[in-house]
Enzyme design. Structure first.
Site, PDB file in Angstrom:
ATOM      1  N   SER A  22       0.572  -1.246   0.154  1.00  0.00           N
ATOM      2  CA  SER A  22       0.235  -0.420  -0.071  1.00  0.00           C
ATOM      3  C   SER A  22       0.384   1.125  -0.313  1.00  0.00           C
ATOM      4  CB  SER A  22      -0.601   0.112   1.514  1.00  0.00           C
ATOM      5  OG  SER A  22      -2.285  -0.510   0.821  1.00  0.00           O
ATOM      6  N   PRO A  23       0.572   2.308  -0.304  1.00  0.00           N
ATOM      7  CA  PRO A  23       1.783   3.649  -0.753  1.00  0.00           C
ATOM      8  C   PRO A  23       1.150   3.983   0.874  1.00  0.00           C
ATOM      9  CG  PRO A  23      -1.005   4.038  -1.528  1.00  0.00           C
ATOM     10  CD  PRO A  23      -0.953   2.286  -1.453  1.00  0.00           C
ATOM     11  N   GLN A  99       0.769   6.462  -6.305  1.00  0.00           N
ATOM     12  CA  GLN A  99      -0.534   7.280  -6.030  1.00  0.00           C
ATOM     13  C   GLN A  99       0.221   9.256  -5.735  1.00  0.00           C
ATOM     14  OE1 GLN A  99      -2.022   7.560  -2.196  1.00  0.00           O
ATOM     15  NE2 GLN A  99      -3.468   6.048  -2.243  1.00  0.00           N
ATOM     16  N   TYR A 182      -8.497  13.535   2.439  1.00  0.00           N
ATOM     17  CA  TYR A 182      -8.204  14.464   1.777  1.00  0.00           C
ATOM     18  C   TYR A 182      -8.896  14.958   0.243  1.00  0.00           C
ATOM     19  CZ  TYR A 182      -4.344  11.921   3.969  1.00  0.00           C
ATOM     20  OH  TYR A 182      -3.750  11.390   5.740  1.00  0.00           O
ATOM     21  N   ARG A 230      -8.264   4.694  -5.218  1.00  0.00           N
ATOM     22  CA  ARG A 230      -8.547   4.810  -3.389  1.00  0.00           C
ATOM     23  C   ARG A 230      -9.631   5.290  -2.730  1.00  0.00           C
ATOM     24  NH1 ARG A 230      -4.032   2.926   1.452  1.00  0.00           N
ATOM     25  NH2 ARG A 230      -4.633   1.167   0.243  1.00  0.00           N
ATOM     26  N   ARG A 324       1.342  -1.461   7.319  1.00  0.00           N
ATOM     27  CA  ARG A 324       1.634  -2.312   8.217  1.00  0.00           C
ATOM     28  C   ARG A 324       2.345  -2.607   8.378  1.00  0.00           C
ATOM     29  NH1 ARG A 324      -2.114   0.149  12.203  1.00  0.00           N
ATOM     30  NH2 ARG A 324      -3.710  -0.342  10.500  1.00  0.00           N
TER      31      ARG A 324
END
Length: 356
Positions: A22-23, A99, A182, A230, A324
Site C-alpha cells: 500500500s502507499p 498514488q 483528503y 482508492r 503496516r
C-alpha cells in the site's frame, strides 16, 4: 478459483502474485524530491516478493502536500529521481505504482513525529483549500479557503500533469487518492462538502470533482496501463459518505475507465468510531467487487497468510494490499509463500538465496 500467489493481469500489466504494498507516506522528501530513503524502502519490498509496490501519496501541487516532507510530482525535477526507483523495482520482478494526491484541508501539517498538527503559515505552513470552509478539527484546526470554480479546474489539470510525469518516471500503475479525508474525499462526503454549486449537494454533484478528475487523468494516462482509485467506502459516522454511495461511485468510475477500486475507509471526521480489527475493511472490497462489477483491492489489518489467501480464494477481492505488515517485514510475501506451501516457491533474490 484464484489464490494469493496466482498472477493477476490488469490491462497490459501482469503482477506475479496478488500481494501489493500500500502507499504509505514516509515524510522524507525535500521539496517533494525522492531520495535514497525511498529507493531503499520501496526497493526492499520489491526484493521481498511483492507483486505490486505503490509509492506513497505524491502531491500534485506544493499546497497539496500533507507535510513539508511529502513526496511530490508537480515539477519536472521530480521525475529523474523516481526513474532510478522504478527501474530498480522492475529489476526485482515487481510492478511500480504511484498514488497521486492532494491533501485539501489536511495539508500544511507537521510530520507525525513532530506532532502532526497544522503548521502556522509563519512556521513552515501554508493556506489550505477545500470544497467548503470547514476545518477538520482536533490538531488540524485551520479553516480552509473554499475553492473557486477556476481553482477546481486548475487542480484537475494538476492531476493530469502529474499522471504525465508519472508515466515519464516509469510507473506502470496509477492510483488516484480519493480516501482518508483528503481533497477528493472531501468533495464526496457531505460532512466536508456543503457547496451550493454544481460540486455540492446531490450525489451527482459531490462525485463530479472526482469523476472529472478521473476523466482528465484517463485522457493522459495510457489506456494500456491500469488506472485505479482508492476510496473510503464509509465515513463511519451518521450523515457521512456510505458504502451504498461507494458502490454507485465505483460503477461511475468504471464507466470513466477506472480498472480497480482500492477499498479503504474513514478519515474525514475525527469523531468517527471505527471498529478496527482483523480484516475489518474486507467486506467493503467484496461488496464493491460484486455489485459494481469491478476489480478491487482489500486493505486493513491483514496480517496472516491464510487470511490473505482466503480473501483472494473466496472472491472477496482481487488483490491484497499491505501497509503496516510490510513495514514490519519487507519479506512477508516470501514468508507467506512458505507458510502456504506454494509450489514452485517464489524465488528470493539470489543474494539472499541461502536464507530461504
Amino acid at each position: 478459483m484464484s489464490h494469493l500467489f496466482d498472477p493477476f493481469t490488469l490491462k497490459s500489466v501482469t503482477l506475479r502474485n496478488r500481494l501489493g504494498v500500500s502507499p504509505m507516506c514516509m515524510y522524507s522528501s525535500e521539496d517533494g524530491v525522492a531520495n535514497d530513503w525511498h529507493l531503499v524502502h520501496l526497493g526492499a519490498r520489491a526484493a521481498g516478493g511483492a507483486g505490486l509496490v505503490i509509492a506513497e501519496a505524491t502531491a500534485v501541487s506544493p499546497e497539496g502536500r500533507i507535510t513539508p516532507g511529502d513526496a511530490g510530482i508537480w515539477a519536472d525535477k521530480h521525475v529523474e529521481p523516481l526513474v532510478r526507483i522504478t527501474r530498480f523495482i522492475k529489476s526485482q520482478g515487481a510492478v511500480p505504482g504511484v498514488q497521486i494526491a492532494h491533501a485539501g484541508r489536511k495539508a500544511s501539517a507537521a510530520k507525525p513525529w513532530d506532532g502532526g498538527n497544522h503548521l502556522a503559515n509563519n512556521a513552515g505552513g501554508w493556506e489550505t483549500v477545500a470544497p467548503s470552509a470547514i476545518p477538520f478539527g482536533d490538531g488540524l484546526n485551520k479553516t480552509p479557503r473554499e475553492l473557486t470554480l477556476a481553482e477546481i479546474a486548475r487542480l484537475q489539470s494538476d492531476f493530469a500533469a502529474a499522471a504525465k510525469r508519472a508515466l515519464a518516471a516509469g510507473y506502470e500503475w496509477l492510483e488516484l487518492h480519493a480516501a482518508h479525508g483528503y481533497l477528493s474525499h472531501e468533495f464526496l462526503s457531505p460532512l466536508s462538502n456543503q457547496r451550493t454549486d454544481r460540486y455540492g449537494g446531490s450525489f451527482e454533484n459531490r462525485t463530479r470533482f472526482l469523476l472529472e478528475t478521473t476523466r482528465a487523468v484517463r485522457a493522459t494516462w495510457p489506456e494500456r496501463l491500469p488506472l485505479t482509485v482508492r476510496i473510503s467506502c464509509t465515513d463511519w459516522i451518521e450523515g457521512g459518505w456510505t458504502i451504498d454511495e461507494s458502490v454507485e461511485l465505483a460503477k461511475a468510475l468504471k464507466s470513466e475507465g477506472v480498472d480497480l477500486i482500492d477499498c479503504s475507509s474513514g478519515g474525514t471526521s475525527a469523531a468517527a468510531k471505527i471498529p478496527v480489527g482483523a480484516g475489518y475493511q474486507v467486506l467493503f472490497a467484496e461488496r464493491v467487487r460484486r455489485e459494481a462489477g469491478i476489480a478491487t483491492a482489500a486493505v486493513g489489518m491483514i496480517t496472516d497468510p491464510m487470511q490473505a489467501d482466503q480473501i483472494v480464494r473466496t472472491g472477496q477481492a482481487d488483490l491484497v494490499l499491505m501497509a503496516r505488515e510490510s513495514l514490519r517485514d519487507p519479506n512477508w510475501p516470501l514468508r507467506a509463500a512458505k507458510a502456504l506451501h506454494v509450489k514452485p516457491a517464489p524465488a528470493a533474490p539470489v543474494q539472499y538465496g541461502r536464507a530461504w
